[in-house]
Motif scaffolding. Sequence first.
Motif, short mmCIF file in Angstrom:
data_model
loop_
_atom_site.label_atom_id
_atom_site.label_comp_id
_atom_site.label_asym_id
_atom_site.label_seq_id
_atom_site.Cartn_x
_atom_site.Cartn_y
_atom_site.Cartn_z
N UNK A 90 0.83 -1.21 0.00
CA UNK A 90 0.00 0.00 0.00
C UNK A 90 0.86 1.26 0.00
N UNK A 91 1.98 1.24 0.69
CA UNK A 91 2.89 2.38 0.69
C UNK A 91 2.61 3.36 1.80
N UNK A 92 3.66 4.13 2.11
CA UNK A 92 3.64 5.04 3.25
C UNK A 92 2.56 6.12 3.11
N UNK A 93 2.50 6.75 1.94
CA UNK A 93 1.58 7.90 1.83
C UNK A 93 0.12 7.47 1.90
N UNK A 94 -0.20 6.34 1.28
CA UNK A 94 -1.59 5.87 1.35
C UNK A 94 -1.95 5.48 2.77
N UNK A 95 -1.00 4.87 3.49
CA UNK A 95 -1.27 4.51 4.89
C UNK A 95 -1.50 5.76 5.73
N UNK A 96 -0.65 6.77 5.53
CA UNK A 96 -0.78 8.00 6.34
C UNK A 96 -2.10 8.70 6.04
N UNK A 97 -2.54 8.62 4.78
CA UNK A 97 -3.85 9.20 4.44
C UNK A 97 -4.96 8.48 5.21
N UNK A 98 -4.83 7.17 5.36
CA UNK A 98 -5.82 6.41 6.13
C UNK A 98 -5.79 6.82 7.60
N UNK A 99 -4.58 6.98 8.15
CA UNK A 99 -4.46 7.42 9.55
C UNK A 99 -5.09 8.81 9.73
N UNK A 100 -4.76 9.70 8.80
CA UNK A 100 -5.25 11.07 8.90
C UNK A 100 -6.77 11.08 8.90
N UNK A 101 -7.35 10.27 8.03
CA UNK A 101 -8.81 10.19 7.97
C UNK A 101 -9.36 9.64 9.28
N UNK A 102 -8.72 8.61 9.83
CA UNK A 102 -9.21 8.02 11.08
C UNK A 102 -9.13 9.01 12.23
#
Lengths: 326, 326
Positions: free
Chosen positions: A7-19
């Motif tokens: 998935x990659x770092x940026x996509x993961x961080x986008x998920x965290x940010x949304x959460x």
Amino acid sequence: MQTVGEVGERAMIALFTAAAAERSDNADDVVIGSGDDAAVLAAGGPVVVSTDTAVAGRHFRFDWSAPEQIGARAVVQSAADIAAMGGALTGLVVSIGCPPATPVDRVLALNEGMVRQTHRLGGRVLGGDLVSAPVVVLTVTSLGSLADLAPVTLSGARAGDVLAVSGPLGGAAAGLAVLSAIEHGADPGLAHRFSALVDRYRLPQPDLTQGPIAARAGAHAMTDVSDGLVEEITTMAGASGLAVDVDSAAVPRPDGLDALAAELGVDPVRWALSGGEDHELLATFAPGDVPPGWTVIGAVGDAGGGPTVDAQPVGDLHGWQSFSET
Amino acid sequence: MQTVGEVGERAMIALFTAAAAERSDNADDVVIGSGDDAAVLAAGGPVVVSTDTAVAGRHFRFDWSAPEQIGARAVVQSAADIAAMGGALTGLVVSIGCPPATPVDRVLALNEGMVRQTHRLGGRVLGGDLVSAPVVVLTVTSLGSLADLAPVTLSGARAGDVLAVSGPLGGAAAGLAVLSAIEHGADPGLAHRFSALVDRYRLPQPDLTQGPIAARAGAHAMTDVSDGLVEEITTMAGASGLAVDVDSAAVPRPDGLDALAAELGVDPVRWALSGGEDHELLATFAPGDVPPGWTVIGAVGDAGGGPTVDAQPVGDLHGWQSFSET
């Protein structure tokens, strides 16, 4: 099952940010939340800050706890240090290190546990970092406010103070002993019969609002019991230069602990004295100032006396250190 | 040579506390410094906070950098995120994870590098944590103040802005290329002839005071170049919904970079566009507002245009992500 590497770092961080963002609607003090270079938190006075790291295999195991519990526990451990100064949690930042092969769902569950626990404690997840690491490593840095209170230090104990604790001790150590016993061949049913103790290991739930309450009541010194009671009184005695004695029979033990100790053939008092990771608060007060709900478990004596249990030297009752062999 | 495991967690933390305390004499804003459950920092307004983790073998190597440089670099990486909001570093907390067999001297040198660099940037080391981990893991959480400035976000770019950078780019990537080339058989003398570039990899030294200067000058959007210029303009374009174009020839490159590129047979412009970890600041301004010392390298265009280099799609120029295979 998708991995973090896929998935990659940026996509993961986008998920965290949304959460994090979806739960921060009514957080007036978050000027800039998760997702920018840094977060910005409104502060009305001094900022309390503490950082704490938990490493897979050393501080937690994925076969012993759910990832949500592991995430929530990392938050409790860091937030307890804010409470131990008399502070209230306002926000925190999180760093997650994990192998690229880690399932995305596991990391999202860790994050979910951290976000939920942070909200439960009245704070907000302000941001974080995600990096590749050989094992899962969680670092939580908590920020807190003192309102109009003075910070309660480790060193402020005074001769004549009583020593008090905000809740029972030894439960996390007992819960860990259950899981360890099962791994070494004990009946797996033990974990069901003593599930309340196992839960105390998996996710200690000290009442951290007692930190500001103790500060307002006039606590002279305070810490949280992260490394075991004897370890903490050793630190307090050293920092103040005073005697600190614990009455071992007075230390509150959680329900079921004595029964489990009998079954495993160990001394329940030892868990209460040496077991770490309960994160209950330990403070000294002038005798009349102990807040409701706290239990007096000892006293502060004269200069140079050092730490004692039942007026005896603490001997081998020292608790857990990260680099100890146990 | 003593190891961290032999010395133990508490003795190590006492050494860290001493190293931090001896340099904090005149820090009026540190109410409680290192050594208690948490630190307390006076705050006159909003607090900027960011966390950053560096992992041995992934983000640094002990055979490529001195431990003091590794520690200092971890501080620069975190503090750059404070500057990228327009903030000035006030303090930071540090978590160090390391194997028990790590020499004490190595960990003290890491810490020394962090303490010195923090002071160089005007902040104070407020505390930290030390844990056992399979490899060395450094997490730095920086706190900063904005004085009377509004935070400068990633998303604030406006059509018609110019894009500017606070210093040369590509130096850290070039320095890393030198070390990597030598490992793959190139003449070790390369590291001496291009030592200034190797130093840019080992310890980038962006002028982080340019963050508040840019904010005061009216910067509309800002970030630091941690993952490569193209990666950063992609983020800026995405956050603002606008076109962001870089004029590749205008991007400043450090001395020696073109000569090294010629020697290694690579494109120097590619280092400047894609190389990460320089931590120079990248901001957009109204055309007349660019502060002295900054270099205009592009422009912000209309809605929906996305990121471009020389008016072309960025293609494969994306930079470094923690979980990428490169």
